[in-house]
Every structure is written in structure tokens, then in C-alpha cells.
Design a protein around this motif. Sequence first.
Motif, PDB file in Angstrom:
ATOM      1  N   ASN A 247       0.806  -1.214   0.000  1.00 15.15           N
ATOM      2  CA  ASN A 247       0.000   0.000   0.000  1.00 15.15           C
ATOM      3  C   ASN A 247       0.842   1.269   0.000  1.00 15.15           C
ATOM      4  N   LYS A 248       2.122   1.135   0.339  1.00 11.99           N
ATOM      5  CA  LYS A 248       3.008   2.290   0.335  1.00 11.99           C
ATOM      6  C   LYS A 248       3.386   2.735  -1.072  1.00 11.99           C
ATOM      7  N   ILE A 249       3.348   1.804  -2.017  1.00 14.40           N
ATOM      8  CA  ILE A 249       3.931   2.127  -3.328  1.00 14.40           C
ATOM      9  C   ILE A 249       3.048   1.743  -4.523  1.00 14.40           C
ATOM     10  N   ARG A 250       1.945   1.030  -4.285  1.00 12.09           N
ATOM     11  CA  ARG A 250       1.160   0.555  -5.426  1.00 12.09           C
ATOM     12  C   ARG A 250       0.338   1.672  -6.048  1.00 12.09           C
ATOM     13  N   ASN A 251      -0.112   1.436  -7.255  1.00 11.87           N
ATOM     14  CA  ASN A 251      -1.039   2.337  -7.929  1.00 11.87           C
ATOM     15  C   ASN A 251      -2.450   1.976  -7.449  1.00 11.87           C
ATOM     16  N   HIS A 252      -2.997   2.759  -6.565  1.00 14.46           N
ATOM     17  CA  HIS A 252      -4.264   2.392  -5.930  1.00 14.46           C
ATOM     18  C   HIS A 252      -5.441   2.393  -6.902  1.00 14.46           C
ATOM     19  N   PHE A 253      -5.318   3.103  -7.992  1.00 12.73           N
ATOM     20  CA  PHE A 253      -6.395   3.127  -8.980  1.00 12.73           C
ATOM     21  C   PHE A 253      -5.946   2.484 -10.288  1.00 12.73           C
ATOM     22  N   GLY A 254      -5.054   1.485 -10.193  1.00 17.01           N
ATOM     23  CA  GLY A 254      -4.522   0.864 -11.386  1.00 17.01           C
ATOM     24  C   GLY A 254      -5.375  -0.245 -11.972  1.00 17.01           C
ATOM     25  N   MET A 255      -6.357  -0.731 -11.196  1.00 16.79           N
ATOM     26  CA  MET A 255      -7.151  -1.857 -11.669  1.00 16.79           C
ATOM     27  C   MET A 255      -8.362  -1.398 -12.477  1.00 16.79           C
ATOM     28  N   ASN A 256      -8.740  -2.234 -13.435  1.00 17.02           N
ATOM     29  CA  ASN A 256      -9.901  -1.973 -14.281  1.00 17.02           C
ATOM     30  C   ASN A 256     -11.152  -2.489 -13.581  1.00 17.02           C
ATOM     31  N   ARG A 257     -12.143  -1.649 -13.459  1.00 15.57           N
ATOM     32  CA  ARG A 257     -13.360  -2.009 -12.719  1.00 15.57           C
ATOM     33  C   ARG A 257     -14.063  -3.232 -13.321  1.00 15.57           C
ATOM     34  N   MET A 258     -14.199  -3.247 -14.650  1.00 20.92           N
ATOM     35  CA  MET A 258     -14.864  -4.382 -15.302  1.00 20.92           C
ATOM     36  C   MET A 258     -14.051  -5.668 -15.139  1.00 20.92           C
ATOM     37  N   ALA A 259     -12.722  -5.550 -15.181  1.00 22.51           N
ATOM     38  CA  ALA A 259     -11.876  -6.730 -15.013  1.00 22.51           C
ATOM     39  C   ALA A 259     -12.073  -7.352 -13.640  1.00 22.51           C
ATOM     40  N   LEU A 260     -12.209  -6.520 -12.615  1.00 25.31           N
ATOM     41  CA  LEU A 260     -12.446  -7.030 -11.268  1.00 25.31           C
ATOM     42  C   LEU A 260     -13.785  -7.753 -11.187  1.00 25.31           C
ATOM     43  N   ASP A 261     -14.811  -7.213 -11.844  1.00 24.17           N
ATOM     44  CA  ASP A 261     -16.108  -7.894 -11.882  1.00 24.17           C
ATOM     45  C   ASP A 261     -15.979  -9.252 -12.564  1.00 24.17           C
ATOM     46  N   GLY A 262     -15.229  -9.270 -13.665  1.00 26.49           N
ATOM     47  CA  GLY A 262     -15.040 -10.525 -14.383  1.00 26.49           C
ATOM     48  C   GLY A 262     -14.292 -11.549 -13.555  1.00 26.49           C
ATOM     49  N   ALA A 263     -13.258 -11.114 -12.857  1.00 33.31           N
ATOM     50  CA  ALA A 263     -12.479 -12.036 -12.038  1.00 33.31           C
ATOM     51  C   ALA A 263     -13.326 -12.622 -10.916  1.00 33.31           C
ATOM     52  N   LEU A 264     -14.167 -11.802 -10.329  1.00 37.69           N
ATOM     53  CA  LEU A 264     -15.037 -12.269  -9.246  1.00 37.69           C
ATOM     54  C   LEU A 264     -15.974 -13.368  -9.751  1.00 37.69           C
ATOM     55  N   ALA A 265     -16.545 -13.173 -10.927  1.00 44.86           N
ATOM     56  CA  ALA A 265     -17.434 -14.182 -11.506  1.00 44.86           C
ATOM     57  C   ALA A 265     -16.665 -15.420 -11.938  1.00 44.86           C
ATOM     58  N   ALA A 266     -15.475 -15.222 -12.472  1.00 46.60           N
ATOM     59  CA  ALA A 266     -14.666 -16.356 -12.917  1.00 46.60           C
ATOM     60  C   ALA A 266     -14.290 -17.251 -11.746  1.00 46.60           C
ATOM     61  N   LEU A 267     -13.931 -16.647 -10.624  1.00 52.62           N
ATOM     62  CA  LEU A 267     -13.541 -17.425  -9.447  1.00 52.62           C
ATOM     63  C   LEU A 267     -14.680 -18.318  -8.982  1.00 52.62           C
ATOM     64  N   ALA A 268     -15.904 -17.848  -9.133  1.00 52.30           N
ATOM     65  CA  ALA A 268     -17.058 -18.604  -8.657  1.00 52.30           C
ATOM     66  C   ALA A 268     -17.462 -19.734  -9.595  1.00 52.30           C
TER      67      ALA A 268
END
Length: 375
Positions: A247-268
Amino acid sequence: MHAGPQYTDLALRLPATVPFVGPEAQERKRGRGFKARVGANENVFGPSPEAISAMRLNSAEIWKYADPEHHDLKSALAGHYGISTENIMVGEGIDGLLGYLCRLLVGEGTPVVTSLGAYPTFNYHVAGYGGTLHAVPYRDDAEDADALIAKVRETGASLCYFSNPDNPMGSWHSAEGVQDLIDSVPPRTVLCLDEAYIEFAPDDASPPLDVEKPNVIRMRTFSKAYGMAGARVGYAMGEAGLISAFNKIRNHFGMNRMALDGALAALADRNWLEHVKGEVALARDRIAEIARGNGLKPLPSATNFVAVDCGGDGDFAKRLMAELVSRDVFVRMPFVSPQDRCIRISAGRKDDLDLLEEVLPQALLSAISRSPLLE
């Protein structure tokens, strides 16, 4: 005096390059597309239909930034693995997470240990922060855990990279062997265990997940078995203090919102994952059959690709790769001898492998005819 940006001394020393030449760049140079894209270890069988649906459904929300804490996906991963969300960091694929890890641990001259010919993007990040790489050779086409530990102790390395299963050879270590490596790492050295292909590996290839050991970080991804390479979603698991340091160095807004939705569904969607694993196993068998039918030797693989021993040296394998590329089949090869005697073929669909089977004999004849011994 020359006017222009005042680059750092480190930036001035670095080459302007990327670890891989993408198939798109090759297609632009060739003036036509590939008919079989089986070189980048992408999952051609694609993501779960549920993941596609989730991304489409949420596409209208793309005006929003993604949740910078990635709460929903971290919560789902925590439930999946039986750990706390404090032990999980989500990032822009394993590539992005490797960059953050190097930013945390690597400075000018920091010793870092890896295997000679292992995943080059890790080396790219180490070089980008001025680290000094110490590489040990493979042994029997697999990363040599004993040699890695010996080099860590010799150099006092702050970071050691080990992939299981391995890219580019497809080899793997037993869970017992990986655990021995984990137990042998000195306390002040962080072991980065890259498990990008772990879903394809035998059940006995991965030791139990222990997130209490403060100097081990395990990285996994939605790019391979989950078929979402273009979405760039990876995650790291480790001790809460190490994870929190990101959290000290990452890009906090680097992730794609739709990609996160897709990953959540894929995991399930466990059924789709099992479907993909079955398709990959069949494709690996087909690649091996095609290779043997042409007098080549496929190496055992626990990934979604097969390294094929071409029976010569790196120059011959490079000629064969070029001949396949000229026939519209995109493949890659390892960079370092003796692994570079191989070409690497990703699991493909039936049409992809039908084309491979058709053109491989022609490509072999052309590569042999271009041998310096015959010129």
C-alpha cells in the motif's frame, strides 16, 4: 548544453526494450495476422461465460473508478483459500505485482537471485530498480532449488524468484520440494513463488498455503486457467505485514473495474475452470503427439503449453520457429541455452493444432535445409 529531460543515471543505463515482442508487432511487420496464436500461453478457450456476462453487465459503470481496496475480490479470494483479506493484495497481473515487489525490496546494487532463462519480466523489473541479478542454471530442464538457495546464501540476496510450474519449460516440483525451498530461505530473503500455472499442475505440486511466514509471497493470476490475460488481474498472498507494505507504493487506482467484476465471476465458476483444464490436457496431448510424429521430443508439462525439444541447438530451434511463423503459426522459444533447443507451443483449439500438424513437417524441412552444415 543539450536541452531535454534530466533522466536518472539508472534510466540512462537501461535499454529501451520490453521482455517480449508481441504477436501484434509481428503481425504488423508481416502485414498479415496469424492463423494460429499459440505462442503467448494465453488461454484460447476463453473466460467463463459468467465472467463475460458480468463484465458486460457492469460496463455501464465504467465511468467509476474501481474500488482501490478491491474489497469484493479480496473477500472472495479469502473465502476461497481460507485466509484473511489482510493476506491478499490484488494487482495488475503478476507482472504488475512483481514490479511492486521489486520497488519494495530492490535498490541500486541489491542482490537478487533467479534462474538463468526463467521469466524475463522479473529480470526487467529488477533491472528497472538497479538491482544486481545472480542467475543459476536450470537442472534437468527445471529450476534448481538447491542452487538457488546456495546462491542466496552466497550473495545475501534480498529477493529470490522461483516459479512452479515453470515458464518456459513447463516443468514442476513436488509440494515437498517446494516446501523444502520455503523452509531453507534465510529470514532476510523474500522468496517470490510465482504460481501462475498452478491450476494446471498435479494436486501434489503445491504445498499448503502458509501466510504466517513473513518472507514468502505467493503470486497467482486470472490470466491463465481463468482465460483473462487481457484483463490484467493477479493477486499475491503472504504475511499481513508484507502485504500491507504494498500500500506504500502501489497504484491504488490501477485496476480496471470491469476486469475485477469478471475475475469475481470467474472465481465462482468452478465448472468452467474444470472444463478449461480438460481442454488444455487434451491440447497438450495433441501437441505431444504432433511433435513425436515429426521426430521431436515433447517435454512433460504442468502448464497450458508444451516445450518441444527440437533435437538441435538454439540456432536450429530459432530457424524452426521462424519457419512456423512464416506459415502463420505464432510460437515462442526459451531465450537461454540449453533450454533454447526447444520451441514452446501453447495449448490451442482443434483448428490451431490442425494447422500446426499440417505445417510442422514443411517447417522442419525448411529449417533443416537452412542448416549451416548444408550450405
